[in-house]
Design an enzyme around this catalytic site. Sequence first.
Site, PDB file in Angstrom:
ATOM      1  N   TYR A   1       0.748  -1.248  -0.009  1.00 56.13           N
ATOM      2  CA  TYR A   1       0.049  -0.071  -0.177  1.00 56.13           C
ATOM      3  C   TYR A   1       0.768   1.313   0.145  1.00 56.13           C
ATOM      4  CZ  TYR A   1      -4.282   2.792   1.011  1.00 56.13           C
ATOM      5  OH  TYR A   1      -5.254   3.777   0.736  1.00 56.13           O
TER       6      TYR A   1
ATOM      7  N   LYS B   1      -4.380   1.679   9.201  1.00 58.04           N
ATOM      8  CA  LYS B   1      -5.743   1.326   9.575  1.00 58.04           C
ATOM      9  C   LYS B   1      -5.624   0.246  10.830  1.00 58.04           C
ATOM     10  CE  LYS B   1      -7.589   1.149   4.891  1.00 58.04           C
ATOM     11  NZ  LYS B   1      -8.207   0.371   3.694  1.00 58.04           N
TER      12      LYS B   1
ATOM     13  N   GLY C   1     -10.089   3.865   3.373  1.00 57.20           N
ATOM     14  CA  GLY C   1     -10.937   3.759   2.268  1.00 57.20           C
ATOM     15  C   GLY C   1     -10.791   2.567   1.421  1.00 57.20           C
TER      16      GLY C   1
ATOM     17  N   LYS D   1     -13.752  -2.902  10.432  1.00 58.57           N
ATOM     18  CA  LYS D   1     -13.929  -3.838   9.093  1.00 58.57           C
ATOM     19  C   LYS D   1     -13.203  -4.835   8.746  1.00 58.57           C
ATOM     20  CE  LYS D   1     -10.550  -2.188   6.465  1.00 58.57           C
ATOM     21  NZ  LYS D   1      -9.642  -3.000   5.390  1.00 58.57           N
TER      22      LYS D   1
ATOM     23  N   ASP E   1     -15.317   0.436   2.752  1.00 63.03           N
ATOM     24  CA  ASP E   1     -14.403  -0.238   3.251  1.00 63.03           C
ATOM     25  C   ASP E   1     -14.926  -1.650   3.667  1.00 63.03           C
ATOM     26  OD1 ASP E   1     -11.619  -0.647   2.986  1.00 63.03           O
ATOM     27  OD2 ASP E   1     -10.899   0.704   4.737  1.00 63.03           O
TER      28      ASP E   1
ATOM     29  N   SER F   1      -8.413  -9.518  -0.192  1.00 69.14           N
ATOM     30  CA  SER F   1      -8.324  -9.085   1.414  1.00 69.14           C
ATOM     31  C   SER F   1      -7.865 -10.282   2.120  1.00 69.14           C
ATOM     32  CB  SER F   1      -9.706  -8.674   1.742  1.00 69.14           C
ATOM     33  OG  SER F   1      -9.805  -8.724   3.021  1.00 69.14           O
TER      34      SER F   1
ATOM     35  N   ASN G   1      -7.838 -10.407   5.026  1.00 72.50           N
ATOM     36  CA  ASN G   1      -8.822 -10.583   6.245  1.00 72.50           C
ATOM     37  C   ASN G   1      -9.643 -11.574   5.825  1.00 72.50           C
ATOM     38  OD1 ASN G   1      -7.891  -8.550   8.510  1.00 72.50           O
ATOM     39  ND2 ASN G   1      -7.953  -7.444   6.481  1.00 72.50           N
TER      40      ASN G   1
ATOM     41  N   VAL H   1       0.791  -9.559   6.851  1.00 76.13           N
ATOM     42  CA  VAL H   1       0.180  -9.225   8.130  1.00 76.13           C
ATOM     43  C   VAL H   1      -1.593  -9.135   7.867  1.00 76.13           C
ATOM     44  CG1 VAL H   1      -0.371  -7.105   9.612  1.00 76.13           C
ATOM     45  CG2 VAL H   1       2.047  -7.645   8.947  1.00 76.13           C
TER      46      VAL H   1
ATOM     47  N   GLU I   1      -4.370  -7.815   9.379  1.00 75.49           N
ATOM     48  CA  GLU I   1      -4.854  -6.768  10.425  1.00 75.49           C
ATOM     49  C   GLU I   1      -5.793  -7.109  11.504  1.00 75.49           C
ATOM     50  OE1 GLU I   1      -3.226  -4.157  11.601  1.00 75.49           O
ATOM     51  OE2 GLU I   1      -1.887  -3.291  10.099  1.00 75.49           O
TER      52      GLU I   1
END
Length: 336
Positions: free
Chosen positions: A15, A109, A141, A196, A249, A259, A261, A284, A286
Amino acid sequence: MHLSQALTVIGAGSYGTALAIAVASKGYPVLLHARDENKAYIMEQTRHNAHYLPKIAFPNSLHVTADLKEALAFSRDILLVVPSSAFVATLEAIKPYWQPKQRLAWATKGLDSSGQLLSKVVREKMTSPDYPILPMAALSGPTFAKELANGMPTAIACAGNDDYFVDDLCNLMHTNTFRIYKSHDLTALQLGGAVKNVIAIGAGMSDGLGFGANARTALISRGLAEMIRLGQALGASERGFMGLSGLGDLMLTCTDNQSRNRRLGFMLGQGKNINEALEEIGQVVEGYHMVKVIYDLAKRCQVEMPICFELYEVLVNHKPGVKAAYDLLNRQITSE
């Protein structure tokens, strides 16, 4: 060159690199800081980030360094793009090189390990009697780094404590394909980016268990309600969660397999253990680190967050995902 047309990005992950590429694509000078000296040298010589964004060439105005002092001296505006678990350590690392009139933004985030908003952490770590007011801003976002770096249409939100800085940052980062909207709710913007990720693990787990679209949609909708309840307890507005950094998001992270996650939850739903899943993802995740923080914060604020609480039981106490799902379904009937 005007001071607001240069940027230092601390954090050369996917990112951070994508954001650096976006700004440099306009011809603005950008210095990207990577912790590892060898990796920084290779990126500078090969003109791309082979590990995170292979085959995406750096614009001519983007350069890479491992020298933190050089990075801080390069521009007035500093953008941190590091995992939430490294946020405090990064602030402590840059503070010795901080200069008067510099401005700090972050695209990290999450919350810190005690449940504090990162804006509060910044105030505590970076202000002093000599510099009592620090212009700060957060970016958040629905953004996948690869799509942003490839110039695909993307929109995020920005909120801060200084209107001039927010305006400058939006203008600096805006491109033909990357749009930045101004938000007036810094608390909601930050909290949405933290919660999120936890909800997305639940959405992935639901799909991994084969529960279908009905269950996924219900989980996202009720996850948004939990996000809003916690936000209101911390002073955010409901409206603050209805934009890109909240609902937007949440939708992206819960529904697309880019994603990390969501992928973690999907693997758990299919029967993999947590260590196997994290090792396979290799970056990672998150939400995995944030679930205990959100759990503790909600308990302190006396906010009911049943989805997050069940995910805490799954991720921390190893409760079977299918049992957690049915325990959620069998809760006492309440109003929406």
